[in-house]
Design a protein around this motif. Structure first.
Motif, PDB file in Angstrom:
ATOM      1  N   SER A  96       0.917  -1.144  -0.069  1.00  0.00           N
ATOM      2  CA  SER A  96      -0.042   0.127   0.013  1.00  0.00           C
ATOM      3  C   SER A  96       0.690   1.358   0.017  1.00  0.00           C
ATOM      4  O   SER A  96       0.326   2.418  -0.428  1.00  0.00           O
ATOM      5  N   ARG A 100      -2.243   2.797  -4.085  1.00  0.00           N
ATOM      6  CA  ARG A 100      -3.567   2.035  -3.736  1.00  0.00           C
ATOM      7  C   ARG A 100      -4.455   2.175  -4.969  1.00  0.00           C
ATOM      8  O   ARG A 100      -5.571   1.836  -4.738  1.00  0.00           O
ATOM      9  N   ASN A 150      -3.470  -5.690  -3.968  1.00  0.00           N
ATOM     10  CA  ASN A 150      -3.275  -4.282  -4.672  1.00  0.00           C
ATOM     11  C   ASN A 150      -4.903  -3.825  -4.702  1.00  0.00           C
ATOM     12  O   ASN A 150      -5.191  -2.717  -4.169  1.00  0.00           O
ATOM     13  N   ASN A 153      -6.130  -2.959  -1.087  1.00  0.00           N
ATOM     14  CA  ASN A 153      -5.528  -1.838  -0.906  1.00  0.00           C
ATOM     15  C   ASN A 153      -6.387  -0.615  -1.279  1.00  0.00           C
ATOM     16  O   ASN A 153      -6.420   0.330  -0.522  1.00  0.00           O
ATOM     17  N   SER A 157      -8.191   2.175   0.830  1.00  0.00           N
ATOM     18  CA  SER A 157      -8.048   3.486   0.595  1.00  0.00           C
ATOM     19  C   SER A 157      -9.487   4.075   0.615  1.00  0.00           C
ATOM     20  O   SER A 157      -9.620   5.489   1.036  1.00  0.00           O
TER      21      SER A 157
END
Length: 501
Positions: A96, A100, A150, A153, A157
């Motif tokens: 992260s 993000r 990913n 993440n 976010s």
């Protein structure tokens, strides 16, 4: 040529990384927890380097930047150094920190880094491309796990953003200061960073500005007073107190906008108006001006605005910001004739703000500016105009250019994708991907340029056809103002129009 064993390749990469290993650290404004602090991230990266006997030669640090954007200064600097061959190992605390946005983050991990021979390590995720993407014996676990991480993440976010917004709104409702920097005249309390207290020096300046305004001094006169006294502007004062960052200093002088911003900012009455919902809470901090004085100043501004509106037939300034003083280079202001006469003029107020030594105080009637614009427009059109047949020929040529560029770009893209697919399957090399990238990028630039050239040419021809035979009365200035870059009024009275390209 004999092929090197994977063990030898591994040893070579580790050896090379020793001299060019770097740490990347990112901390967003929203995420200020101790576990994610700059110091904590560096500590984790240092521990990994010590464990693997790889010294960290440099750190790239983005403090206060969201992981959703990739135009972060330190990240961009690191990317340039990677392309220049100065780095071959990037280490982060976790995925992260790199970003993000799962698509862009994955592109860097799976394309950019491998293509430039860069080893990537995410310590907390136990992810290392020397045992993943760059190791063709075990490609699949990383190819599955990294995109999932990913994507997670990115969702985190979004969740963090909503929580932060809700938290800030709650603080605003309770009268807690939520701004990143205190307004000019205040500072954040050392004991409570959410509390505003008067700045001993800047508060004196703010009080003086309100005092002058309350006594009937106009904004322009206040600006001149501040500049003649060499009083630092808010940005200059902030820099002198350690402010760092890419902030616009403007021309370095006080101006009407900065003074009026202070005079209309209710924060100086001790009230906070904050957040998207404009939560207003009174008596949250010590005021620098009393409410009655502040309200009286606001009424005077409103009265002046009302007079300008009711006493003028047309207050529209279609050339706003485009009329430039040839003496000092400043923007000239549009004003109405004496006693509200039905005509306008442009004048440079640098002389009023900074004194006669800075500028002669240029002056020109608006009607003379209009005449110069239309006259020079006719000359420009007559010089550049082409026949309809010439236009068609040029369009055909531009279409051919676009088609050729499109084919070239498609071929380059297909070629790059095939190379990458081979590389992922263990049949290609990162050197081949890197070698093909410049051709694809150049093809994309050429295609975009060809399309933009056609659009601009078609628009120019359309405007020219409309204006060529039109009289001045048939061509409203607001239809051609976008074609004007600036209008320079010279000291000798000449007016020169600079057209956009």
């Amino acid at each position: 040529m004999a092929r090197k064993s994977r063990k030898h390749q591994h040893a070579e990469m580790v050896k090379t990384s020793i001299a060019k290993a770097v740490g990347y650290v990112r901390l967003s404004v929203a995420n200020q927890e101790e576990s994610s602090s700059i110091q904590n991230q560096k500590f984790i990266i240092e521990c990994w380097g010590d464990q693997h006997q790889i010294p960290i030669s440099n750190y790239y640090i983005d403090n206060g930047f969201s992981g959703k954007r990739f135009d972060r200064p330190a990240f961009q600097k690191m990317s340039k150094d990677i392309l220049a061959g100065k780095i071959n190992c990037v280490i982060v605390k976790d995925l992260s920190r790199l970003g993000r946005d799962y698509i862009t983050t994955g592109y860097y991990i799976e394309v950019i880094f491998p293509a430039n021979g860069v080893r990537f390590v995410s310590v907390n995720d136990q992810f290392d491309t020397i045992d993943g993407i760059t190791n063709q014996e075990r490609p699949y676990s990383s190819r599955i796990r990294v995109p999932i991480t990913n994507a997670f993440n990115e969702q985190v976010s979004i969740g963090i953003k909503k929580k932060v917004e809700a938290n800030l709104d709650m603080k605003a409702q309770h009268g807690t200061f939520i701004g990143p920097r205190a307004p000019f005249g205040y500072q954040k309390s050392e004991s409570n960073r959410d509390q505003l207290i008067p700045d001993p020096k800047a508060a004196i300046i703010v009080r003086k500005i309100f005092e002058l305004a309350a006594n009937g001094t106009g904004v322009t006169a206040i600006v001149r007073y501040l500049n003649e006294k060499d009083i630092p502007t808010p940005i200059q004062y902030a820099r002198s107190n350690g402010l760092a960052g890419n902030y616009d200093d403007g021309r370095g002088d006080w101006n009407s906008r900065s003074v009026k911003y202070i005079l209309t900012n209710r924060t100086y009455t001790g009230m906070l108006v904050q957040g998207k919902e404009k939560r207003a809470v009174a008596a949250t901090h010590e005021p620098l001006v009393d409410t009655d004085t502040f309200d009286a100043i606001q009424r005077s501004f409103q009265a002046k605005a009302f007079n300008l509106t009711t006493n003028s037939q047309s207050t529209e300034n279609v050339l706003k910001g485009k009329v430039i003083c040839g003496c000092c280079g400043g923007k000239m202001q549009r004003k109405r004739g004496t006693n509200h006469a039905d005509w306008y003029f442009f004048t440079c107020i640098t002389k009023n703000r900074l004194g006669a030594g800075k500028c002669t105080g240029m002056y020109v009637r608006e009607e003379d500016v209009f005449s110069a614009v239309y006259y020079q427009l006719k000359l420009y059109i007559n010089y550049h105009f082409i026949t309809k047949d010439q236009y068609k020929q040029e369009i055909q040529h531009l279409d051919s250019t676009i088609e050729a560029a499109s084919i070239k770009y498609g071929e380059a893209t297909d070629f790059s994708m095939k190379l990458y697919e081979k590389y992922v399957m263990g049949e290609g090399s990162k050197e081949a991907i890197a070698a093909a990238r410049p051709a694809k990028e150049q093809a994309e630039v050429e295609l975009n340029r060809a399309i933009a050239n056609k659009v601009a040419y078609e628009e120019q021809y359309r405007v020219f056809c409309k204006l060529l035979k039109a009289s001045r009365k048939e061509v409203p200035l607001n239809e051609i103002v976008d074609c004007i870059e600036q209008i320079v009024v010279d000291v000798d009275g000449r007016i020169m129009v600079k057209w956009t390209k």
